[in-house]
Motif scaffolding. Structure first.
Motif, short mmCIF file in Angstrom:
data_model
loop_
_atom_site.label_atom_id
_atom_site.label_comp_id
_atom_site.label_asym_id
_atom_site.label_seq_id
_atom_site.Cartn_x
_atom_site.Cartn_y
_atom_site.Cartn_z
N GLU A 175 0.84 -1.19 0.00
CA GLU A 175 0.00 0.00 0.00
C GLU A 175 0.88 1.25 0.00
O GLU A 175 1.98 1.25 0.57
CB GLU A 175 -0.91 0.02 1.24
N GLN A 176 0.40 2.30 -0.64
CA GLN A 176 1.10 3.58 -0.58
C GLN A 176 0.95 4.16 0.83
O GLN A 176 -0.16 4.21 1.37
CB GLN A 176 0.52 4.56 -1.59
N ALA A 177 2.04 4.57 1.43
CA ALA A 177 1.98 5.17 2.76
C ALA A 177 1.39 6.57 2.65
O ALA A 177 1.70 7.32 1.73
CB ALA A 177 3.37 5.23 3.38
N SER A 178 0.52 6.94 3.60
CA SER A 178 -0.07 8.27 3.59
C SER A 178 0.98 9.33 3.90
O SER A 178 0.90 10.47 3.43
CB SER A 178 -1.22 8.35 4.60
N PRO A 218 4.88 10.22 3.39
CA PRO A 218 6.06 9.81 2.62
C PRO A 218 7.25 9.43 3.49
O PRO A 218 8.14 8.70 3.05
CB PRO A 218 6.38 11.07 1.79
N GLU A 256 1.13 2.22 -9.96
CA GLU A 256 0.89 3.66 -9.76
C GLU A 256 -0.57 4.01 -10.02
O GLU A 256 -1.18 4.78 -9.27
CB GLU A 256 1.81 4.46 -10.67
N GLY A 275 -2.79 2.99 -7.01
CA GLY A 275 -2.45 3.46 -5.67
C GLY A 275 -1.61 2.49 -4.87
O GLY A 275 -1.66 2.48 -3.64
N LEU A 276 -0.78 1.68 -5.57
CA LEU A 276 0.06 0.69 -4.91
C LEU A 276 1.53 1.02 -5.17
O LEU A 276 1.87 1.83 -6.02
CB LEU A 276 -0.26 -0.71 -5.44
N ARG A 277 2.38 0.34 -4.43
CA ARG A 277 3.82 0.51 -4.59
C ARG A 277 4.45 -0.87 -4.70
O ARG A 277 4.10 -1.78 -3.94
CB ARG A 277 4.41 1.28 -3.41
N SER A 292 7.97 -3.31 -4.99
CA SER A 292 9.40 -3.45 -4.76
C SER A 292 9.92 -4.67 -5.50
O SER A 292 9.46 -5.79 -5.26
CB SER A 292 9.73 -3.59 -3.27
N TRP A 299 13.20 0.60 -3.24
CA TRP A 299 12.44 1.03 -4.42
C TRP A 299 13.36 1.39 -5.59
O TRP A 299 12.92 2.03 -6.54
CB TRP A 299 11.58 2.25 -4.06
#
Length: 459
Positions: free
Chosen positions: A149-152, A154, A234, A237-239, A241, A457
């Motif tokens: 999940e994208q962290a709220s 950064p 992207e 809304g995901l990231r 690695s 990343w």
């Protein structure tokens, strides 16, 4: 030739513009496996097709942190420029980034002559040499990656798994099925043939496999697959690695290489659960096995790679043995069968990940394997067990030992092997070692988790 390239550039530019494409991203991989690129306006393509776009020669010595490791031959000063030339036959409109197209690039000297540090050309030379000797090869990748999940915030370093398993379960992909569907649609539109995609063993982990193709195309497609997956992540809304080991608590991401060597239409690796049926296939296995410690310095070269290579994680932690369908072996022979046919057989290299430059990795792998064929090498008997569960004396008696576990040990194994260093040449070898040393010096006394976090990343 220049006018032909210019005309081809005009044709492609017109077709891309008609499709709404505004930019062409020209990509290559550096000596850390990190994709680098330049994006040019589509109207510039006729000229770029001929003369490329200028980039600093120092990309050859960018380390994983984007610092420049001056000092190796040809890389002593910031003065210098090379040209990045798009491979026109590989231009692909990106389904997940419809305003852009993508192409692999070749780095040439400022006057257009070959540049010793261009990794793609290294692989092309090896493929051409194999062809002159009557060989062809097929290569396919299995690419593991973590989805988060994208962290709220950064600044928040906590990893939030986008799926929580169970491993290999269809249930695991339910929370990210829109992302997975986008990857599959976009991959197909981008010309990538996926064998499968599934939840892997580790929490948040997914694996996709790319169908086997010729080695240069396989390396190009590995880079294109990264772009495809990252764009889909992207958009949802995901990231993602791709790092060999995003965190010590994870299973780690291997990018396993499946290769087969062919001659006269015959797969030399063809065979069953007894192994390759011919001496040539056995020689290929033996050749890769002989050079594995040096080879691993190119196929799994980063500090993250070394942290990933742990017994019990299907990471190929030991050298000196191979196995038939043994997933703890660094070299896993995948046999043919009555269902698939003997020609389905291939050799899987487990000691491989995203920090490898794919062109150098495949060039070294094929060189090692073909040398084994040419020298009629014979491998030891395959091992069906996990040597990580054996006593040290038992492993020693079987000639099985841990792969190099530090940057210094990897370098020692690499420079002692003229077959593998000969693939790179003296100048490229110097640049490659410079960035490995720079990474090790930066890591210094840092905790492993800090190093892994810094590179999570990057790939």
């Amino acid at each position: 030739m220049s006018e032909e390239l210019r005309e081809r550039g005009r044709e492609l530019a017109a077709a891309l513009a008609a499709d709404g494409v505004v930019g062409l991203t020209i990509a290559w991989a550096d000596n850390n496996g990190i994709p680098r690129s330049r994006t040019v306006p589509v109207p510039a393509l006729p000229q770029v097709a001929v003369s490329g776009v200028g980039v600093t020669h120092l990309f050859a010595v960018f380390d994983t942190n984007d610092a420049i490791a001056f000092g190796s031959t040809g890389m002593e000063t910031p003065s210098g420029d090379v040209r990045l030339v798009p491979q026109l036959d590989r231009i692909t409109r990106l389904a997940g980034q419809p305003a852009f197209a993508w192409a692999p690039g070749r780095l040439v000297a400022a006057d257009g002559s070959p540049w010793a540090f261009d990794q793609r050309s290294v692989l092309q030379r090896v493929v051409d040499r194999l062809a002159a000797d009557g060989y062809t090869a097929l290569v396919g990748y299995e690419m593991e990656f973590g989805v988060f999940e994208q962290a709220s915030d950064p600044e928040d370093t906590e990893l939030l798994a986008a799926h929580a398993g169970p491993a290999y379960s269809p249930h695991a992909l339910l929370p990210i099925d829109d992302f997975v569907a986008a990857v599959m649609r976009d991959a197909d539109a981008n010309g990538l043939r996926l064998g499968q995609i599934h939840a892997e063993y580790g929490p948040a982990q997914v694996e996709l496999s790319l169908a086997a193709t010729d080695p240069v195309t396989a390396a190009d497609q590995q880079l294109l697959a990264r772009q495809t997956v990252l764009a889909a992540a992207e958009a949802h809304g995901l990231r993602v690695s791709f790092a060999p080991l995003p965190t010590l608590n994870g299973a780690g991401n291997g990018w396993h290489v499946h290769s087969s060597l062919w001659r006269g239409g015959d797969n030399l690796l063809a065979g069953t659960v007894d192994g390759p049926r011919g001496t040539a296939g056995a020689g290929y296995v033996a050749g890769v096995l002989r050079d594995l410690p040096a080879l691993a310095a190119l196929t799994a070269p980063s500090l993250g790679s070394l942290a990933r290579q742990r017994p019990g994680f299907f990471a190929g932690a030991f050298s000196g043995f191979w196995g038939v369908e043994n997933r703890e072996a660094p070299l896993r022979y995948v046999p043919g069968s009555a269902l698939l046919g003997e020609d389905h057989a291939n050799l899987e290299l487990k000691v491989s990940d995203a920090s490898a430059n794919p062109y150098l990795a495949l060039a070294a792998l094929l060189t090692a394997g073909v040398a084994g064929v040419e020298e009629n090498l014979v491998p030891p008997a395959p091992v069906g067990e996990d040597p990580g569960t054996w006593k040290k004396k038992q492993r020693a008696a079987a000639g099985i030992e841990k792969l190099p576990a530090t940057q210094a040990e990897q370098e020692e194994a690499l420079v002692a092997n003229p077959r593998i260093t000969g693939v790179l040449g003296e100048e490229l070898l110097g640049a490659f070692l410079a960035v490995r040393r720079a990474d090790a010096a930066w890591a210094g006394e840092k905790e492993t988790e800090e190093v892994l976090g810094a590179w999570r990343w990057r790939y």
